[in-house]
Design a protein around this motif. Structure first.
Motif, PDB file in Angstrom:
ATOM      1  N   ASP A 164       0.827  -1.212   0.000  1.00  0.00           N
ATOM      2  CA  ASP A 164       0.000   0.000   0.000  1.00  0.00           C
ATOM      3  C   ASP A 164       0.859   1.259   0.000  1.00  0.00           C
ATOM      4  OD1 ASP A 164      -2.273  -1.573   0.092  1.00  0.00           O
ATOM      5  OD2 ASP A 164      -2.368  -1.550   2.277  1.00  0.00           O
ATOM      6  N   ARG A 165       1.955   1.219  -0.714  1.00  0.00           N
ATOM      7  CA  ARG A 165       2.919   2.312  -0.825  1.00  0.00           C
ATOM      8  C   ARG A 165       3.567   2.685   0.510  1.00  0.00           C
ATOM      9  NH1 ARG A 165      -0.964   3.793  -4.751  1.00  0.00           N
ATOM     10  NH2 ARG A 165      -0.092   3.615  -6.856  1.00  0.00           N
ATOM     11  N   TYR A 166       3.645   1.724   1.383  1.00  0.00           N
ATOM     12  CA  TYR A 166       4.540   1.794   2.538  1.00  0.00           C
ATOM     13  C   TYR A 166       5.637   0.765   2.309  1.00  0.00           C
ATOM     14  CZ  TYR A 166       0.860   4.362   4.994  1.00  0.00           C
ATOM     15  OH  TYR A 166      -0.080   5.293   5.366  1.00  0.00           O
ATOM     16  N   LEU A 167       6.796   1.007   2.898  1.00  0.00           N
ATOM     17  CA  LEU A 167       7.935   0.139   2.629  1.00  0.00           C
ATOM     18  C   LEU A 167       8.507  -0.417   3.930  1.00  0.00           C
ATOM     19  CD1 LEU A 167       9.351  -0.735   0.027  1.00  0.00           C
ATOM     20  CD2 LEU A 167      11.087   1.000   0.456  1.00  0.00           C
ATOM     21  N   TYR A 168       8.807  -1.700   3.894  1.00  0.00           N
ATOM     22  CA  TYR A 168       9.466  -2.375   5.008  1.00  0.00           C
ATOM     23  C   TYR A 168      10.957  -2.504   4.705  1.00  0.00           C
ATOM     24  CZ  TYR A 168       4.737  -3.407   6.506  1.00  0.00           C
ATOM     25  OH  TYR A 168       3.428  -3.275   6.914  1.00  0.00           O
ATOM     26  N   ARG A 169      11.755  -2.619   5.744  1.00  0.00           N
ATOM     27  CA  ARG A 169      13.215  -2.639   5.555  1.00  0.00           C
ATOM     28  C   ARG A 169      13.679  -3.895   4.831  1.00  0.00           C
ATOM     29  NH1 ARG A 169      15.977  -2.014  11.187  1.00  0.00           N
ATOM     30  NH2 ARG A 169      14.457  -3.649  11.703  1.00  0.00           N
ATOM     31  N   PHE A 170      13.268  -5.054   5.327  1.00  0.00           N
ATOM     32  CA  PHE A 170      13.632  -6.346   4.757  1.00  0.00           C
ATOM     33  C   PHE A 170      12.722  -7.381   5.392  1.00  0.00           C
ATOM     34  CE2 PHE A 170      16.406  -5.266   8.321  1.00  0.00           C
ATOM     35  CZ  PHE A 170      16.245  -6.345   9.178  1.00  0.00           C
ATOM     36  N   ARG A 171      12.667  -8.561   4.832  1.00  0.00           N
ATOM     37  CA  ARG A 171      11.859  -9.628   5.428  1.00  0.00           C
ATOM     38  C   ARG A 171      12.628 -10.249   6.588  1.00  0.00           C
ATOM     39  NH1 ARG A 171       7.202 -11.091   3.189  1.00  0.00           N
ATOM     40  NH2 ARG A 171       6.713 -10.244   1.122  1.00  0.00           N
ATOM     41  N   GLN A 172      12.034 -10.149   7.771  1.00  0.00           N
ATOM     42  CA  GLN A 172      12.705 -10.691   8.949  1.00  0.00           C
ATOM     43  C   GLN A 172      12.744 -12.214   8.918  1.00  0.00           C
ATOM     44  OE1 GLN A 172      13.903  -8.799  11.504  1.00  0.00           O
ATOM     45  NE2 GLN A 172      13.003  -6.794  11.172  1.00  0.00           N
ATOM     46  N   ASP A 173      11.642 -12.815   8.445  1.00  0.00           N
ATOM     47  CA  ASP A 173      11.496 -14.270   8.445  1.00  0.00           C
ATOM     48  C   ASP A 173      10.345 -14.613   7.504  1.00  0.00           C
ATOM     49  OD1 ASP A 173       9.167 -13.600   9.994  1.00  0.00           O
ATOM     50  OD2 ASP A 173      10.407 -13.660  11.803  1.00  0.00           O
ATOM     51  N   GLY A 174       9.735 -15.776   7.692  1.00  0.00           N
ATOM     52  CA  GLY A 174       8.679 -16.218   6.802  1.00  0.00           C
ATOM     53  C   GLY A 174       7.328 -15.577   7.037  1.00  0.00           C
ATOM     54  N   ARG A 175       7.201 -14.773   8.101  1.00  0.00           N
ATOM     55  CA  ARG A 175       5.921 -14.134   8.386  1.00  0.00           C
ATOM     56  C   ARG A 175       5.614 -13.029   7.383  1.00  0.00           C
ATOM     57  NH1 ARG A 175       6.832 -12.057  14.309  1.00  0.00           N
ATOM     58  NH2 ARG A 175       8.943 -11.787  13.442  1.00  0.00           N
ATOM     59  N   ALA A 176       4.325 -12.648   7.344  1.00  0.00           N
ATOM     60  CA  ALA A 176       3.946 -11.483   6.548  1.00  0.00           C
ATOM     61  C   ALA A 176       4.708 -10.271   7.060  1.00  0.00           C
ATOM     62  CB  ALA A 176       2.437 -11.263   6.643  1.00  0.00           C
ATOM     63  N   LEU A 177       4.977  -9.317   6.165  1.00  0.00           N
ATOM     64  CA  LEU A 177       5.794  -8.163   6.523  1.00  0.00           C
ATOM     65  C   LEU A 177       5.284  -7.458   7.775  1.00  0.00           C
ATOM     66  CD1 LEU A 177       6.336  -6.709   2.947  1.00  0.00           C
ATOM     67  CD2 LEU A 177       8.144  -7.564   4.456  1.00  0.00           C
ATOM     68  N   ALA A 178       3.974  -7.209   7.814  1.00  0.00           N
ATOM     69  CA  ALA A 178       3.405  -6.431   8.912  1.00  0.00           C
ATOM     70  C   ALA A 178       3.410  -7.174  10.240  1.00  0.00           C
ATOM     71  CB  ALA A 178       1.984  -6.007   8.563  1.00  0.00           C
ATOM     72  N   LYS A 179       3.633  -8.477  10.217  1.00  0.00           N
ATOM     73  CA  LYS A 179       3.646  -9.253  11.451  1.00  0.00           C
ATOM     74  C   LYS A 179       4.986  -9.196  12.174  1.00  0.00           C
ATOM     75  CE  LYS A 179      -0.590 -10.680  10.987  1.00  0.00           C
ATOM     76  NZ  LYS A 179      -1.638 -10.135  11.908  1.00  0.00           N
ATOM     77  N   SER A 180       6.030  -8.792  11.469  1.00  0.00           N
ATOM     78  CA  SER A 180       7.358  -8.805  12.075  1.00  0.00           C
ATOM     79  C   SER A 180       7.810  -7.418  12.529  1.00  0.00           C
ATOM     80  CB  SER A 180       8.387  -9.385  11.097  1.00  0.00           C
ATOM     81  OG  SER A 180       8.386  -8.676   9.879  1.00  0.00           O
ATOM     82  N   GLU A 181       7.386  -6.371  11.840  1.00  0.00           N
ATOM     83  CA  GLU A 181       7.712  -5.014  12.260  1.00  0.00           C
ATOM     84  C   GLU A 181       6.849  -4.037  11.479  1.00  0.00           C
ATOM     85  OE1 GLU A 181      11.758  -3.927  11.512  1.00  0.00           O
ATOM     86  OE2 GLU A 181      11.562  -3.979   9.338  1.00  0.00           O
ATOM     87  N   GLY A 182       6.929  -2.764  11.835  1.00  0.00           N
ATOM     88  CA  GLY A 182       6.169  -1.747  11.127  1.00  0.00           C
ATOM     89  C   GLY A 182       6.865  -1.316   9.850  1.00  0.00           C
ATOM     90  N   ALA A 183       6.105  -0.634   8.994  1.00  0.00           N
ATOM     91  CA  ALA A 183       6.708  -0.025   7.808  1.00  0.00           C
ATOM     92  C   ALA A 183       7.700   1.044   8.263  1.00  0.00           C
ATOM     93  CB  ALA A 183       5.632   0.589   6.935  1.00  0.00           C
ATOM     94  N   PHE A 184       8.818   1.151   7.537  1.00  0.00           N
ATOM     95  CA  PHE A 184       9.882   2.074   7.902  1.00  0.00           C
ATOM     96  C   PHE A 184       9.722   3.348   7.078  1.00  0.00           C
ATOM     97  CE2 PHE A 184      14.285   3.017   9.223  1.00  0.00           C
ATOM     98  CZ  PHE A 184      14.244   2.499  10.509  1.00  0.00           C
ATOM     99  N   LEU A 185       9.358   4.455   7.735  1.00  0.00           N
ATOM    100  CA  LEU A 185       8.995   5.661   7.005  1.00  0.00           C
ATOM    101  C   LEU A 185      10.173   6.265   6.251  1.00  0.00           C
ATOM    102  CD1 LEU A 185       6.559   7.269   9.576  1.00  0.00           C
ATOM    103  CD2 LEU A 185       6.003   5.946   7.527  1.00  0.00           C
TER     104      LEU A 185
END
Length: 572
Positions: free
Chosen positions: A472-493
């Motif tokens: 949704d035009r937010y960006l995460y730093r990297f995939r922490q593990d096999g979980r969905a992006l939003a389950k491991s950390e917040g979007a990094f502004l």
């Protein structure tokens, strides 16, 4: 947040100062409710039923709390006297009956050393209260009829419509001036100071927000040029993970981000501050420059337990383990900062010497594993080496021909090295030789000129980041593990704004604007950003406010106001 360059106060919706360290950023908190401690300075309606709001006065860190009650509207104008005295906090509060009568309760309970010390020697002379709390001296003007008790001082003020009442709280670890600060002149000086230091930003696409962000950055930068990363400690990005970071210190990387952002806007005072602080650290420490310092240039203390419950999901620990880290990218960012200053004719001879020390440090240490931008385990991170290449190219363009050619050649060496061990089979950059994941940090070296945006590796990396780390035009730093992006950390502004700049640089201006607007909206009602944003719950995550996100918003707003720049070729 209200701030004066030397410290900040966080004010909650009930008009309570829930956090303030005194007298300096990294000193112990005197108001620590934020982390479950005692001590507060509250001004709130006596009626328990109200609707809270508020806003900053344009281009300042003067906040106006606003409560709509059953009988009218109450406002409280709040500020730390600006510019701040490094040894003395002066907190101004002006209560106003904006519509109808007002009844307001004040509670002032200063507790030094994270709440360990109650106020002692409490006395009132000629309507002025004085007290001690630990090693701090406390003085309150404006509450002559207050009653003292176990919870400090308490008073109720009843105002007719149109009336106002001033409170002035002074806290210092030095002897206070003989005469208390006078509300009228101190308010006038603070207003005039803010209006003189915050420009219009008419060269951006969001001038109002840029003035707001610049005021935040100005308020977090002290007289010595050091800027704290955030005003708080211990505010977690994710519940129950107990990750605890104290950001009340000056990070070299963050300082460089701010300097480059304001240089792009042609607003130079904060650039000069950043260059002065970073150059002094390099001149003092050379290749052993640390990633972060106290605002006075001292060593960041190791983590220690302050004896508070901590923010829910976090922990009550001050200090930071960054003191033991080597972060190679900080040297690359420093060169980019110096290059921005040189391009605007704002780098003196001593600071140029610091740039030379920095370039030598890169060549001496670039093969060492480092903690990287995300401050993780030591590896040969691709981002660290690529951003150093960008810094060497940038400073090389501002150097005498022979020196510039040397630095450009060294940049080529670094890029060749990264290509030898961090080029993914798909053609994009990967995080590290032993980690083939996509990382949003790899957008930044291209933005800063390590490689052209149309280089196949740059194109492939941009696409991989969009495909793997965007939502949704937010960006995460990297995939922490096999979980969905939003389950491991917040979007990094920070990364979201970097994506907007990367897309703009690549000619995708409409999509860049969409990314910018999406991330610009990821703030709280005061317009302040944290490090991360929970996309699903639409909540801020982490320490507050986060300086480098405000810098990224500022720079993106400026760069998107112009057409994409032509690429300056390698060695140009």
């Amino acid at each position: 947040m209200v701030a004066d360059g030397a410290r900040a106060a966080l004010i909650g919706p009930r008009g309570d100062v829930v956090w303030m360290c005194a007298p300096r950023w990294h000193d112990d908190a005197v108001f620590s409710v934020l982390l479950g401690g005692p001590g507060t300075f509250a001004v709130s309606p006596t009626d328990s039923r109200y609707v809270w709001g508020g806003q900053y006065e344009d281009g300042t860190l003067i906040w106006v709390s606003r409560w709509v009650t059953a009988t009218g509207i109450i406002e409280c104008r709040e500020a730390l006297a600006y510019p701040g005295d490094p040894t003395r906090a002066v907190l101004l509060r002006r209560i106003s009956a904006a519509l109808g009568p007002a009844s307001v309760r004040m509670i002032m309970d200063a507790r030094a050393n994270f709440g360990k010390h109650k106020m002692t020697r409490l006395s009132c002379h000629d309507g002025v209260w004085t007290a001690r709390s630990g090693n701090l001296r406390v003085r309150l003007v404006g509450a002559p009829g207050a009653k003292s008790g176990d919870d400090g001082l308490e008073a109720v003020f009843d105002l007719a419509e149109g009336e106002y009442h001033d409170l002035v709280l002074e806290i210092s670890d030095h002897q206070l001036p003989e005469e208390p600060a006078e509300p009228g002149p101190t308010w006038s000086a603070t207003e005039n100071a803010w209006h003189s230091v915050v420009p219009r930003f008419d060269n951006t696409i969001s001038a109002d927000d840029c003035r707001q962000s610049y005021a935040v950055l100005r308020g977090m930068t002290g007289v010595g040029g050091a800027m704290v990363a955030a005003s708080t400690m211990g505010l977690p990005e994710r519940a129950e993970q107990k990750r605890n970071y104290d950001y009340r210190y000056a990070w070299i990387r963050d300082q460089c981000y701010v300097g480059q952002a304001v240089a792009a806007c042609k607003m130079f005072p904060l650039l000069d501050d950043a260059v002065g602080f970073v150059a002094s650290r390099l001149l003092a420490d050379g290749p052993d420059m640390r990633p972060a310092y106290t605002t006075e240039g001292g060593q960041v203390p190791d983590e220690w337990d302050v004896g508070l419950p901590g923010y829910p999901g976090g922990a009550g620990r001050a200090g930071n383990w960054v003191n033991d880290q080597f972060q190679l990218d900080a040297f690359g960012e420093s060169l980019l900062l110096f290059a921005a200053a040189a391009e605007n004719d704002r780098l003196d001879l001593e600071q140029w010497k610091a740039a030379e020390i920095c370039a030598d440090a890169i060549m001496a240490r670039w093969q060492e594993p480092d903690a990287g931008m995300w401050e993780l385990d030591n590896r040969r991170w691709a981002h660290s080496r690529l951003i150093c290449a960008a810094g060497l190219r940038a400073i090389g363009r501002n150097a005498p021909p022979q020196q510039g050619a040397k630095w450009t050649s060294q940049a080529d060496t670094l890029i060749t090295d990264v290509a030898s061990d961090c080029l993914h089979p798909s053609g994009r950059w990967q995080r590290a030789p032993d980690d083939d994941r996509v990382d949003a940090s790899l957008l930044l070296p291209v933005i800063r000129g390590a490689l052209p945006p149309d280089d196949p590796r740059s194109v492939a990396t941009l696409k991989a980041v969009q495909d793997n780390l965007a939502r949704d035009r937010y960006l995460y730093r990297f995939r922490q593990d096999g979980r969905a992006l939003a389950k491991s950390e917040g979007a990094f502004l920070l990364c979201g704004f970097d994506m907007a700049m990367a897309l703009h640089q690549s000619g995708e201006t409409t999509e860049a604007i969409r990314w910018f607007e999406r991330n610009r909206a990821a703030c709280g009602s005061p317009g302040l950003f944290t490090e991360e944003y929970d996309v699903e719950q639409r909540q801020l995550r982490g320490n507050f406010p986060q300086a480098f996100v405000h810098a990224a918003m500022l720079e993106t707003s400026r760069r998107l106001a112009d057409p994409p720049p032509p690429w300056r070729g390698l060695g140009s």
